[in-house]
Design an enzyme around this catalytic site. Structure first.
Site, PDB file in Angstrom:
ATOM      1  N   LEU A   1      16.823   0.010  -7.903  1.00 27.07           N
ATOM      2  CA  LEU A   1      15.600   0.797  -7.421  1.00 27.07           C
ATOM      3  C   LEU A   1      15.992   1.467  -5.980  1.00 27.07           C
ATOM      4  CD1 LEU A   1      12.182  -0.632  -8.005  1.00 27.07           C
ATOM      5  CD2 LEU A   1      12.627   1.534  -8.393  1.00 27.07           C
ATOM      6  N   GLY A   2      16.981   0.685  -5.187  1.00 27.08           N
ATOM      7  CA  GLY A   2      17.124   0.988  -3.651  1.00 27.08           C
ATOM      8  C   GLY A   2      16.242   0.922  -2.893  1.00 27.08           C
ATOM      9  N   TYR A   3      16.520   1.257  -1.579  1.00 22.18           N
ATOM     10  CA  TYR A   3      15.544   0.861  -0.455  1.00 22.18           C
ATOM     11  C   TYR A   3      15.077  -0.593  -0.443  1.00 22.18           C
ATOM     12  CZ  TYR A   3      15.599   5.983  -0.295  1.00 22.18           C
ATOM     13  OH  TYR A   3      16.069   7.263  -0.280  1.00 22.18           O
TER      14      TYR A   3
ATOM     15  N   CYS B   1       0.057  28.004 -11.737  1.00 24.45           N
ATOM     16  CA  CYS B   1      -1.240  28.221 -11.166  1.00 24.45           C
ATOM     17  C   CYS B   1      -2.144  28.590 -12.170  1.00 24.45           C
ATOM     18  CB  CYS B   1      -1.031  29.174 -10.171  1.00 24.45           C
ATOM     19  SG  CYS B   1      -0.123  28.738  -8.623  1.00 24.45           S
TER      20      CYS B   1
ATOM     21  N   GLN C   1       9.772   6.978  -2.481  1.00 24.87           N
ATOM     22  CA  GLN C   1      11.095   7.406  -2.829  1.00 24.87           C
ATOM     23  C   GLN C   1      11.516   7.372  -4.297  1.00 24.87           C
ATOM     24  OE1 GLN C   1      12.027   8.591   0.157  1.00 24.87           O
ATOM     25  NE2 GLN C   1      11.264   6.910   1.501  1.00 24.87           N
TER      26      GLN C   1
ATOM     27  N   GLU D   1       2.868   1.050  -5.674  1.00 18.02           N
ATOM     28  CA  GLU D   1       2.821   2.002  -4.870  1.00 18.02           C
ATOM     29  C   GLU D   1       4.135   1.787  -3.964  1.00 18.02           C
ATOM     30  OE1 GLU D   1       1.358   4.672  -4.260  1.00 18.02           O
ATOM     31  OE2 GLU D   1      -0.067   4.579  -5.756  1.00 18.02           O
TER      32      GLU D   1
ATOM     33  N   ASP E   1      -0.145  12.020   0.710  1.00 18.65           N
ATOM     34  CA  ASP E   1       1.424  11.775   0.371  1.00 18.65           C
ATOM     35  C   ASP E   1       1.945  12.992   0.149  1.00 18.65           C
ATOM     36  OD1 ASP E   1       0.509  12.398  -2.099  1.00 18.65           O
ATOM     37  OD2 ASP E   1       1.822  11.033  -3.207  1.00 18.65           O
TER      38      ASP E   1
ATOM     39  N   TYR F   1      -1.465   5.238   3.820  1.00 21.49           N
ATOM     40  CA  TYR F   1      -1.165   5.803   2.628  1.00 21.49           C
ATOM     41  C   TYR F   1      -1.641   4.613   1.432  1.00 21.49           C
ATOM     42  CZ  TYR F   1       0.688   7.011  -1.977  1.00 21.49           C
ATOM     43  OH  TYR F   1       0.972   7.258  -3.275  1.00 21.49           O
TER      44      TYR F   1
ATOM     45  N   TRP G   1       0.015   0.563 -14.303  1.00 20.42           N
ATOM     46  CA  TRP G   1      -0.658   0.202 -13.364  1.00 20.42           C
ATOM     47  C   TRP G   1      -2.192   1.008 -13.554  1.00 20.42           C
ATOM     48  CZ3 TRP G   1       4.168   2.137 -12.931  1.00 20.42           C
ATOM     49  CH2 TRP G   1       4.058   3.246 -12.369  1.00 20.42           C
TER      50      TRP G   1
HETATM   51  S1  SF4 Z   1      -3.635  27.286  -7.836  1.00 20.07           S
HETATM   52 FE1  SF4 Z   1      -1.587  26.805  -7.743  1.00 20.07          FE
HETATM   53  S2  SF4 Z   1      -0.755  26.763  -5.440  1.00 20.07           S
HETATM   54 FE2  SF4 Z   1      -2.856  26.621  -5.688  1.00 20.07          FE
HETATM   55  S3  SF4 Z   1      -3.168  24.095  -6.139  1.00 20.07           S
HETATM   56 FE3  SF4 Z   1      -3.012  25.267  -8.162  1.00 20.07          FE
HETATM   57  S4  SF4 Z   1      -0.855  25.069  -8.645  1.00 20.07           S
HETATM   58 FE4  SF4 Z   1      -1.171  24.905  -6.522  1.00 20.07          FE
END
Ligand code: SF4
Length: 356
Positions: free
Chosen positions: A80-82, A199, A42, A37, A138, A120, A24
């Site tokens: 797929l459920g639901y 991060c 779920q 969507e 979401d 959404y 998609w």
């Molecule tokens: S830095 Fe870490 S906590 Fe912050 S949005 Fe990025 S992945 Fe998420």
């Protein structure tokens, strides 16, 4: 000079390089985005892709879907459920055909007049298919945005959605809406995971509140859920003249329109053997005799856990009637595949076929 919305641009640059291929996405027609969507509610992307491809092959546009039989739609949804999603989608396609000439409107508010399309999905269809500048909010977006901005509001409360929406609204106005929304969802799915976000690889790490303040494990804030109730059910696979009895669930029930083996909930002080005999009498008017107990099948729904004990039974007396269902049928074992069953009944069929 530093630009005001740099983080959104960093996000979009990251998305354009790292996005996963999805059918998609390759061809973001409104109808395809809508179907995807609804299926993705779920359900994980990897699970959805083969279902999506089969569904689009069979129902390539609103008109084909609207004019199909409900049981055919449910058959393509099977697993797929639901299932209320499939029934509502089918009805919604009929209303799109009737009121919008089969074309989804390029308007955030009018999209929400269609059954099953809330803020959404309207934002997802609107931004991805039409470029409308409205943010999607979401689960993934909740996580990324509460961490990025340091929002300590309970995400299970409706007002938190409004806070996030207002935070993102001015940002998306200055971006490619499709890339921005999909970038946030994709970042939440691939990098900013619930328990171990990566991060160091995140394009937002230069200005993320949670990362800079070591608050990742505290965000998002979510009130604890209540314990999920457990339910015990006994069902009968009734054999008669080489055929098996199945019943069609009522339209207004959960899993309505799907077929199942008759049976029901165990009552206090009752053995499962007593349950199955009583349920068959109440649901079909028949008397049955237990031949064999099969292995329990367990299934977890969103609001309860179910343990089903299947019994192979023989018919003793009475004509099968649809007392608590929309229909009953005696079918050949080789015809199981022709009827849409909920996942849990498919597990039971598998168990049954192993024993005969
Ligand atoms: S830095 Fe870490 S906590 Fe912050 S949005 Fe990025 S992945 Fe998420």
């Amino acid at each position: 000079m530093k630009k005001q919305y740099t983080w959104a641009e960093d996000l979009i640059d990251w998305f354009l390089v790292n996005q996963r291929e999805m059918p998609w996405r390759t061809d973001p027609q409104p109808y395809k985005v809508w179907i995807s969507e609804i299926m993705l509610q779920q359900t994980q992307v990897v699970t959805v892709i083969p279902y999506f491809d089969r569904f689009i092959d069979r129902f390539p546009d609103v008109q084909t879907l609207a004019e199909a039989d409900q049981s055919d739609v449910l058959k393509y949804w099977e697993g797929l459920g639901y299932y209320s999603r499939a029934r509502n989608l089918h009805k919604a396609a009929q209303s799109v055909l009737e009121f919008f000439n089969g074309v989804l409107p390029a308007d955030y508010d009018r999209l929400q007049t269609i059954q099953g399309i809330g803020p959404y999905i309207a934002a997802a269809i609107g931004s991805i298919a039409f470029g409308i500048k409205v943010p999607v909010v979401d689960g993934n977006v909740f996580r990324v945005v509460t961490r990025y901005y340091g929002i300590f509001e309970d995400i299970s409360k409706p007002k938190t959605r409004d806070i996030i929406f207002k935070e993102l609204e001015p940002v998306i106005k200055k971006c490619n809406a499709s890339h921005f929304n999909q970038g946030l969802m994709e970042l939440g799915a691939l990098v900013c995971s619930p328990t171990s976000p990566d991060c160091k690889l995140c394009p937002l790490n230069k200005s993320c509140f949670a990362y800079m303040n070591n608050k990742i494990s505290e965000l998002p804030v979510k009130a604890k859920k209540k314990a999920v109730p457990q339910m015990n059910v006994a069902i009968a696979i009734v054999e008669k003249d080489g055929k098996i009895l199945i019943a069609k669930r009522r339209q207004n029930q959960m899993l309505g329109g799907l077929w199942e083996f008759p049976g029901g909930k165990q009552e206090a002080g009752e053995s499962l053997e007593e349950t199955v005999v009583r349920e068959l009498r109440e649901e079909t008017g028949m008397t049955v005799e237990i031949i064999k107990r099969l292995t329990d099948v367990r299934h977890v729904f969103s609001h309860f856990k179910l343990t089903i004990t299947p019994f192979i039974c023989s018919h003793v007396k009475g004509i099968a009637k649809a007392i608590t269902s929309d229909d009953v049928k005696w079918i050949k074992i080789s015809d199981f595949d022709k009827y849409p069953f909920p996942t849990v009944n498919k597990k039971i069929i598998k168990e049954y076929l192993k024993k005969i």
